[in-house]
Design an enzyme around this catalytic site. Structure first.
Site, PDB file in Angstrom:
ATOM      1  N   HIS A   5     -14.546  28.110 -51.737  1.00  0.00           N
ATOM      2  CA  HIS A   5     -15.541  28.965 -51.099  1.00  0.00           C
ATOM      3  C   HIS A   5     -15.786  28.456 -49.682  1.00  0.00           C
ATOM      4  O   HIS A   5     -16.172  27.309 -49.494  1.00  0.00           O
ATOM      5  CB  HIS A   5     -16.842  28.974 -51.902  1.00  0.00           C
ATOM      6  CG  HIS A   5     -16.696  29.669 -53.217  1.00  0.00           C
ATOM      7  ND1 HIS A   5     -17.738  29.807 -54.111  1.00  0.00           N
ATOM      8  CD2 HIS A   5     -15.638  30.269 -53.797  1.00  0.00           C
ATOM      9  CE1 HIS A   5     -17.305  30.471 -55.185  1.00  0.00           C
ATOM     10  NE2 HIS A   5     -16.040  30.751 -55.003  1.00  0.00           N
ATOM     11  N   ASP A  47     -10.945  35.360 -53.397  1.00  0.00           N
ATOM     12  CA  ASP A  47     -10.890  35.243 -51.927  1.00  0.00           C
ATOM     13  C   ASP A  47     -11.608  36.391 -51.220  1.00  0.00           C
ATOM     14  O   ASP A  47     -11.307  36.696 -50.066  1.00  0.00           O
ATOM     15  CB  ASP A  47      -9.440  35.170 -51.422  1.00  0.00           C
ATOM     16  CG  ASP A  47      -8.611  34.124 -52.135  1.00  0.00           C
ATOM     17  OD1 ASP A  47      -9.055  32.965 -52.183  1.00  0.00           O
ATOM     18  OD2 ASP A  47      -7.538  34.471 -52.657  1.00  0.00           O
TER      19      ASP A  47
END
EC number: 6.3.4.4
Length: 431
Positions: free
Chosen positions: A42, A14
Site C-alpha cells: 500500500h 493495486d
C-alpha cells in the site's frame, strides 16, 4: 453515531486503497487490516513523500489513530520488524499506534521456501505468487497446524510444536522438491526475537473494536489485493490465498457483520493486473504501454510491471455484487489525460454470443472478448483538481457513464498520488 466503513479493491489489486485509507483516517479512531499478508503493498504519498507499507495499516502516519492487525492477516515476524524499524527511522512512533491479534498465523521461513520451491517446480504453469510464503501459511491455518502469534506466550510449547511442524515441511522440501531444508534454530531465534520486541502489542482485537464502537469511534477496515484475487470469488487458480472481498472484514477482525455499515469499492479509471491469469481488456499496444508508463504501473511489493487495459464494467458490476458496494472511489483519473479516445468494456463476446455477466471460470474468461463503448478523451490536465465542476466535460461524461453502467454512485475521485489530490463528492463517514 459511530460508523464502520470497509474499503476493498474491485479489480486485481493495486487500485489505490492505501491512499484512500490514509485520506479517511482523520475521521476514525482505528484502521484494521483483516486479511492478506506482506504480499500486499500500500503506497501513501503525503506532500510528495512516498511511504510503502505491507503489513502495518495505512493509518499509521496519523496521530491518534490506532492501527490494528486482525486475525485474518498472516503475519511475518521478519517483515513486520523491518517495517516498524523503517517507520521509526522516519520518526513515526509505530509501536505506540499498533495492536496485533494473538490469532494471527505466523509466516515463517519454511513457508517462504515452500512457496518458492513450488513456483519453481510449476515452471510455465506458475501461478505468479509473490514468493513470500503467504499461500503455505494459509494452508497451515486450514490444516490446523499453524503457529500463531499467541503461541509465543509459552516458549517451550512453541519450540516443541515448531520442531514437529518443521519435520513435516522440511521432509516436503527435501524429498519432494529436492530443495534446501530450513534451519530450525534460525526460525526459532527469529520468532523469539519478535516476541521479545513486540509481545506488548498483542491484544484481544474483537473486544478492542467493540470497546471503540461503544465509545463512538469510527473504524475503517482496510482490504488488501482486490475482488478478483479472492480465493473463492476470483479468477481461480490465479488468485491469492485469502478472501479479499468485504465479507472477510467481519471474519478477519472479529467484528460482527451487522456492525459493518458501508463498503467503499476502489477501481482505477482503467484496469491493471500483475502476474498470470485472464484479463479480457488487456492492451498489448501503444495505449497499454502509455497507461503503464504514465501510471507508473509497477508493483509496490514485487516491482513487477503491471498489465494494463481498459476499464471492465462487466467485472466491476460483479465486484459490486459480491462486495455489496455502497459507493465507488475512482483512482488515477489523471492517467487518462491526453488520450483522444477512451473505451469502456460493457459486455463480452463469448461462444458466439453477447454476454453481460462475467464467468467465474478462468478458462471461460480467457475466451471472452471485450465489447467496447467508445468515448471522447480530454486533452486538459486533471492533475490535482479537487472540485468536480473543474474537471473537463469529457472526464465528467466518462465518470457518469461508469456510474450509469455499474449501478453504483461515485463518491470519491483521485486526481493524483498525493493525499490532497482528491475530489470528495460524498464522505463515507458523513463528515
Amino acid at each position: 453515531m459511530a460508523k464502520n466503513v470497509v474499503v476493498v479493491g474491485c479489480q486485481w489489486g493495486d487500485e489505490g486503497k492505501g491512499k484512500l485509507v490514509d485520506l479517511l483516517t482523520d475521521r476514525v479512531g482505528a484502521v484494521v487490516r483483516f486479511q492478506g499478508g506482506h504480499n500486499a503493498g500500500h503506497t501513501l504519498v503525503i506532500k510528495g513523500k512516498k511511504t510503502i507499507l505491507h503489513l502495518v495499516p495505512s493509518g499509521i502516519l496519523r496521530n491518534n489513530v490506532l492501527c490494528v492487525i486482525g486475525n485474518g492477516v498472516v503475519l511475518s515476524p521478519s517483515a513486520l520488524m523491518e517495517e516498524i524499524r523503517m517507520l521509526e527511522q522516519e520518526g513515526v512512533p509505530a509501536q505506540e499506534r499498533l495492536k496485533i491479534s494473538p490469532a494471527c498465523p505466523l509466516v515463517l521461513p519454511y513457508h517462504v521456501a515452500l512457496d518458492q520451491a513450488r513456483e519453481t517446480a510449476r515452471g510455465e504453469r506458475a501461478i505468479g505468487t509473490t514468493g513470500r510464503g503467504i499461500g503455505p501459511a494459509y494452508e497451515d491455518k486450514v490444516a490446523r497446524r499453524t503457529l500463531r502469534v499467541g503461541d509465543l506466550s509459552d516458549e517451550n510449547r512453541f519450540a516443541a510444536n515448531l520442531a514437529e511442524i518443521m519435520d513435516y515441511h522440511n521432509f516436503i522440501l527435501r524429498d519432494y522438491y529436492q530443495a534446501e531444508v530450513v534451519s530450525y534454530e534460525q526460525v526459532l531465534e527469529q520468532a523469539l526475537e519478535f516476541k521479545a520486541k513486540f509481545s506488548h502489542l498483542v491484544t484481544d482485537v474483537p473486544m478492542l473494536l467493540a470497546k471503540l464502537r461503544r465509545e463512538g469511534k469510527n473504524i475503517l477496515f482496510e482490504g488488501a489485493q482486490g475482488a478478483f484475487l479472492d480465493i473463492d470469488h476470483g479468477t481461480y487458480p490465479f488468485v491469492t490465498s485469502s478472501n479479499t472481498t468485504a465479507g472477510s472484514a467481519a471474519t478477519g477482525s472479529g467484528v460482527g457483520p451487522h456492525d459493518l455499515d458501508c463498503v467503499v469499492g476502489i477501481t482505477k479509471a482503467y484496469a491493471t493486473r500483475v502476474g498470470h491469469g485472464p484479463f479480457p481488456t488487456e492492451l498489448e499496444d501503444d495505449t497499454g504501454a502509455h497507461l503503464a508508463q504514465r501510471g507508473q504501473e509497477f508493483g509496490a511489493t514485487t516491482h513487477r510491471p503491471r498489465r494494463c487495459g481498459w476499464l471492465d464494467l462487466v467485472a466491476l458490476r460483479r465486484a459490486a455484487i459480491i462486495n455489496s458496494i455502497s459507493s465507488l472511489c475512482i483512482t488515477k483519473l489523471d492517467v487518462l489525460d491526453g488520450l483522444k479516445r477512451l473505451c469502456l468494456c460493457v459486455a463480452y463476446h463469448y461462444n458466439e454470443e453477447q454476454c453481460s455477466e462475467m464467468p467465474l471460470d478462468s478458462d471461460a474468461l480467457v475466451r471472452c472478448k471485450p465489447i467496447y463503448m467508445e468515448l471522447l478523451g480530454w486533452q486538459e490536465s486533471t492533475v490535482g483538481i479537487t472540485e468536480y465542476e473543474q474537471l473537463p466535460l469529457a472526464a465528467r461524461l466518462y465518470l457518469e457513464k461508469i456510474e450509469e453502467l455499474s449501478g453504483v454512485p461515485i463518491d470519491i475521485i483521485s486526481t493524483g498520488a498525493d493525499r490532497e489530490q482528491t475530489i470528495i463528492l460524498r464522505d463515507p463517514y458523513g463528515i
